[in-house]
Design a protein around this motif. Structure first.
Motif, PDB file in Angstrom:
ATOM      1  N   ALA A 127      -6.551   6.045 -10.002  1.00 18.22           N
ATOM      2  CA  ALA A 127      -5.473   6.973  -9.661  1.00 18.22           C
ATOM      3  C   ALA A 127      -4.873   6.620  -8.306  1.00 18.22           C
ATOM      4  N   THR A 128      -3.645   7.071  -8.096  1.00 24.85           N
ATOM      5  CA  THR A 128      -2.980   6.860  -6.815  1.00 24.85           C
ATOM      6  C   THR A 128      -3.602   7.766  -5.760  1.00 24.85           C
ATOM      7  N   LYS A 129      -3.839   7.207  -4.586  1.00 28.36           N
ATOM      8  CA  LYS A 129      -4.426   8.003  -3.516  1.00 28.36           C
ATOM      9  C   LYS A 129      -3.463   9.099  -3.076  1.00 28.36           C
ATOM     10  N   GLU A 130      -4.031  10.245  -2.752  1.00 28.19           N
ATOM     11  CA  GLU A 130      -3.204  11.375  -2.365  1.00 28.19           C
ATOM     12  C   GLU A 130      -2.484  11.127  -1.040  1.00 28.19           C
ATOM     13  N   LYS A 131      -3.085  10.366  -0.154  1.00 31.06           N
ATOM     14  CA  LYS A 131      -2.434  10.057   1.116  1.00 31.06           C
ATOM     15  C   LYS A 131      -2.892   8.689   1.594  1.00 31.06           C
ATOM     16  N   SER A 132      -2.156   8.126   2.531  1.00 31.09           N
ATOM     17  CA  SER A 132      -2.485   6.812   3.058  1.00 31.09           C
ATOM     18  C   SER A 132      -3.553   6.936   4.138  1.00 31.09           C
ATOM     19  N   TYR A 133      -4.465   5.977   4.154  1.00 28.38           N
ATOM     20  CA  TYR A 133      -5.521   5.961   5.162  1.00 28.38           C
ATOM     21  C   TYR A 133      -5.244   4.914   6.241  1.00 28.38           C
ATOM     22  N   LEU A 134      -3.989   4.450   6.327  1.00 31.49           N
ATOM     23  CA  LEU A 134      -3.596   3.529   7.381  1.00 31.49           C
ATOM     24  C   LEU A 134      -3.151   4.340   8.595  1.00 31.49           C
ATOM     25  N   PHE A 135      -3.778   4.120   9.726  1.00 32.41           N
ATOM     26  CA  PHE A 135      -3.486   4.888  10.926  1.00 32.41           C
ATOM     27  C   PHE A 135      -2.444   4.166  11.779  1.00 32.41           C
ATOM     28  N   ALA A 136      -1.541   4.909  12.339  1.00 34.68           N
ATOM     29  CA  ALA A 136      -0.496   4.336  13.177  1.00 34.68           C
ATOM     30  C   ALA A 136      -1.084   3.786  14.460  1.00 34.68           C
ATOM     31  N   LYS A 137      -0.427   2.754  15.006  1.00 34.14           N
ATOM     32  CA  LYS A 137      -0.877   2.154  16.236  1.00 34.14           C
ATOM     33  C   LYS A 137      -0.813   3.172  17.370  1.00 34.14           C
ATOM     34  N   GLY A 138      -1.880   3.280  18.127  1.00 35.08           N
ATOM     35  CA  GLY A 138      -1.961   4.251  19.204  1.00 35.08           C
ATOM     36  C   GLY A 138      -2.674   5.528  18.826  1.00 35.08           C
ATOM     37  N   THR A 139      -3.111   5.643  17.539  1.00 33.52           N
ATOM     38  CA  THR A 139      -3.824   6.848  17.123  1.00 33.52           C
ATOM     39  C   THR A 139      -5.126   7.009  17.900  1.00 33.52           C
ATOM     40  N   THR A 140      -5.832   5.901  18.055  1.00 36.68           N
ATOM     41  CA  THR A 140      -7.064   5.920  18.844  1.00 36.68           C
ATOM     42  C   THR A 140      -6.744   5.507  20.270  1.00 36.68           C
ATOM     43  N   SER A 141      -7.051   6.341  21.247  1.00 37.46           N
ATOM     44  CA  SER A 141      -6.723   6.049  22.641  1.00 37.46           C
ATOM     45  C   SER A 141      -7.646   4.975  23.206  1.00 37.46           C
ATOM     46  N   VAL A 142      -7.091   4.164  24.116  1.00 36.59           N
ATOM     47  CA  VAL A 142      -7.853   3.124  24.805  1.00 36.59           C
ATOM     48  C   VAL A 142      -8.381   3.714  26.105  1.00 36.59           C
ATOM     49  N   LEU A 143      -9.700   3.758  26.246  1.00 39.64           N
ATOM     50  CA  LEU A 143     -10.299   4.390  27.424  1.00 39.64           C
ATOM     51  C   LEU A 143     -10.291   3.459  28.628  1.00 39.64           C
TER      52      LEU A 143
END
Length: 273
Positions: A226-242
């Motif tokens: 089945a087609t996934k309900e949503k995309s699991y690709l995260f946009a660049k910058g979603t995770t902050s660089v400490l």
């Protein structure tokens, strides 16, 4: 006597104490079925191949061609089923060339069970052999130790109990081709839904008298992704660089670079460096 019998439990415990381990149950991880109808025979199988608890192949082929009018479905060790059926295909072809006649299904059965019996079950091939010949449609099953069965409907593999329940419930003496195909497909689907070792799609082969065999690859596909309900690709910058740290490359061992070229003249050859 009604109920279950546990008489062999003490025997197995006694043999285990003497150094003879109790054999472990073996799961073939497959559902294969066969069913005769008026004028032909149908075999079917699922398409899941497993390596232990891992699904190795979601769409493998478990229906093997032995001759133009004889096919078999294989359960057990994939390599054993593949090479045993290839061996029988070559043997029957030589037999047909030698006799000048089309091979019979019972000849294939005899050759297979004699071959498997020699290895006492160490070749893990559990087969349902079906086809049409001069005697009409025939349906047999062969276990890895060489024992055989004959019937109007058969089932093997780890999903055979679920498939047999469907076969015994809906089988009747006068089946048409379409009814037999529907029955076998439903039996395989019962194994797909109720057995972890069976899954994916339904393959089927139909053999009729005086007609070429027809292979239906992916006759049913009940497990379409089945087609996934949503995309699991995260946009660049979603995770902050400490923090960021750059380390320069430091030469720890001194080294020199030498380059040599070979120059070839008509009368001499010298090396420049």
């Amino acid at each position: 006597m009604p109920g279950l019998s546990f008489d062999n439990f003490q025997r197995n415990s006694f043999l285990a104490a003497k150094g003879y381990p109790v054999p472990k149950a073996t799961s073939t991880g497959t559902t294969i079925v066969g069913c005769r109808f008026d004028g032909g025979v149908v075999i079917a199988a699922d398409t899941r191949a497993t390596e232990g608890d891992i699904v190795a192949d979601k769409n493998c082929e478990k229906l093997h061609r032995i001759s133009p009018s004889i096919w078999c479905a294989g359960a057990g060790t994939a390599a054993d089923c593949e090479f045993v059926t290839q061996l029988m295909s070559s043997t029957l072809e030589l037999h047909a060339l030698s006799t000048g006649r089309a091979p019979r299904v019972v000849t294939c059965l005899t050759l297979l069970k004699q071959h498997l019996f020699k290895y006492q079950g160490h070749i893990g091939a559990y087969l349902i052999v079906a086809g049409v010949d001069a005697t009409g449609p025939r349906l047999f099953s062969i276990h890895a130790h060489g024992s055989t069965d004959v019937g109007y409907y058969l089932s093997l593999g780890s999903g055979s109990m679920a498939a047999m329940a469907v076969l015994e419930t809906n089988w009747k003496e006068t089946l048409t081709k379409d009814e037999a195909m529907t029955l076998c497909a439903s039996a395989i689907e019962a194994g797909i839904w109720n057995d972890l070792g069976s899954g994916s799609n339904v393959d089927m082969c139909v053999m009729e008298v005086d007609k070429p065999a027809v292979l239906y690859r992916n006759y049913r596909t009940p497990n379409v992704r089945a087609t996934k309900e949503k995309s699991y690709l995260f946009a660049k910058g979603t995770t902050s660089v400490l923090s960021t740290k750059i380390r320069p490359i430091v030469k720890t061992v001194p080294y020199d670079i030498f380059e040599e070229a070979v120059v070839k003249d008509d009368d001499k050859m010298e090396v420049d460096s």
